[in-house]
Design an enzyme around this catalytic site. Sequence first.
Site, short mmCIF file in Angstrom:
data_model
loop_
_atom_site.label_atom_id
_atom_site.label_comp_id
_atom_site.label_asym_id
_atom_site.label_seq_id
_atom_site.Cartn_x
_atom_site.Cartn_y
_atom_site.Cartn_z
N SER A 105 52.90 54.27 -8.21
CA SER A 105 54.39 54.46 -8.02
C SER A 105 55.08 53.57 -9.13
O SER A 105 56.08 53.67 -9.15
CB SER A 105 54.65 54.25 -6.73
OG SER A 105 54.42 55.41 -6.07
N LYS A 135 57.05 55.24 -11.69
CA LYS A 135 58.14 56.01 -11.48
C LYS A 135 59.47 55.83 -12.17
O LYS A 135 59.84 56.57 -12.80
CB LYS A 135 58.26 56.09 -9.78
CG LYS A 135 57.44 57.06 -9.30
CD LYS A 135 57.31 57.04 -7.77
CE LYS A 135 56.20 57.63 -7.17
NZ LYS A 135 56.19 57.77 -5.66
N VAL A 178 50.69 51.81 -4.52
CA VAL A 178 49.87 51.75 -3.73
C VAL A 178 48.45 51.21 -4.43
O VAL A 178 47.72 50.80 -3.28
CB VAL A 178 49.43 53.08 -3.08
CG1 VAL A 178 50.54 53.47 -1.89
CG2 VAL A 178 49.03 54.02 -3.92
N TYR A 217 51.86 64.45 -13.05
CA TYR A 217 51.99 63.42 -12.14
C TYR A 217 50.96 62.50 -11.77
O TYR A 217 50.90 61.28 -11.78
CB TYR A 217 52.97 63.79 -11.06
CG TYR A 217 53.31 62.95 -9.98
CD1 TYR A 217 54.15 61.81 -9.78
CD2 TYR A 217 52.27 63.04 -8.75
CE1 TYR A 217 54.28 61.05 -8.79
CE2 TYR A 217 52.59 62.19 -7.65
CZ TYR A 217 53.30 61.14 -7.93
OH TYR A 217 53.59 60.24 -6.72
N TYR A 236 59.74 51.07 -1.49
CA TYR A 236 59.55 51.90 -0.13
C TYR A 236 60.58 51.53 0.89
O TYR A 236 61.56 51.01 0.37
CB TYR A 236 57.99 51.72 0.52
CG TYR A 236 57.26 51.91 -0.76
CD1 TYR A 236 56.94 53.25 -1.64
CD2 TYR A 236 56.20 50.75 -0.82
CE1 TYR A 236 56.04 53.29 -2.50
CE2 TYR A 236 55.27 51.15 -1.92
CZ TYR A 236 55.08 52.57 -2.66
OH TYR A 236 54.09 52.47 -3.43
N1 GLN Z 1 49.25 58.68 -6.13
C1 GLN Z 1 50.41 58.02 -5.29
C2 GLN Z 1 50.84 59.61 -4.25
O1 GLN Z 1 51.47 60.25 -4.99
C3 GLN Z 1 51.20 57.15 -5.59
C4 GLN Z 1 52.08 56.88 -4.62
C5 GLN Z 1 52.27 55.48 -4.62
O2 GLN Z 1 51.90 54.44 -5.18
N2 GLN Z 1 53.14 54.93 -3.55
O3 GLN Z 1 50.32 59.64 -3.55
#
Ligand code: GLN
Length: 338
Positions: A83, A86, A278, A208, A260
């Site tokens: 993420s 993003k 994550v 993505y 988050y």
């Molecule tokens: N690959 C992850 C997802 O879309 C990315 C999410 C993240 O880092 N929170 O589920």
Amino acid sequence: MSINQSGDEIDLLIGKMKTATSPFRAVLNSLHEKFRNNQEGDVADYIPELFKAKPDWFGVTVVTTKGQSFQVGDSRQNFSIQSVSKPFIFGAALDEHGRNKVLERVGVEPTGEAFNSISLDEESNRPFNPLVNAGAIATTDLITGKDYPSRVNRLFEIFSNYIGRDVHVDNSIFMSERTTGHRNRAIGHLMRNFEMVSNNFEESLELYFQQCSLVVDSHDLAVMGATLANQGVNPLTDVRAIAPNHVKDVLSIMLSCGMYDYAGEWAFRVGIPAKSGVGGGIVAVVPDVCGIGIFSPPLDKKGNSVRGVQVCEELSKEFGLHTFAVSEERQKLIQMLS
Ligand code: GLN
């Protein structure tokens, strides 16, 4: 830094960081030492490949807007960007389409909900912001190209400009993202239902998954952060990665939505634009001064790297980095003027 920090103050801060016997190096080392044995948090396991990360990995890099780099620990350990990617795609969508068009597809409102929540704004049908999965998929959908390979190349080019080298995808992570990506597909279909994404959204979902699987290390994240801190120009290569007028849009979203459902607390305690992933990465930006890249896989309940949050909290406290902090120097002036 405070919002009104002067050029002299910024030079002083960078100057303090860069000297050979830099006290800043010692600060980084002691932060690493302080938090390296913290065993709290769990490595993400919802995508099987992510669970292979070692909980002990812990690297921190700071890169200044003048291009100096300070590293400690596993600063060159590779991991998937997830993420953290993003906000950079949001910036690229702004550059490509302009604010109005992007804001038709995605809002700028924090949600307080989990990153993968299946929800859209009931009035506008837009995803709430570009840093939850729905919004991220909608902005990735705005990355154009004549066919899928050219869109992938464009994606790579965006990140190469920020990082200053060619980038690649970790194929096992990518496959793991794809095979477990049902929730993201559901979000994609929901948005298609409201025409918030193009006809081509299934291809955009693939894009993505590629984006999440890009390989980086903490130094890369610090350079990306330093590029935003430097008004969009990579301080190592002098390449412009984003138009100057979109930098503040990206940073505002990072400050309000980057961590988050800890984002409010983060803005309160740390007060600098940041984004976590994550995989255990965090990028943080101190405008005009530096980018901070941290990697440590164990995550707290909100999904943020435990050691990463601790390092940022300490740096912010120690150097008065909070956006609304009143520096001692400013305090002196306020007293003189009163
Ligand atoms: N690959 C992850 C997802 O879309 C990315 C999410 C993240 O880092 N929170 O589920």
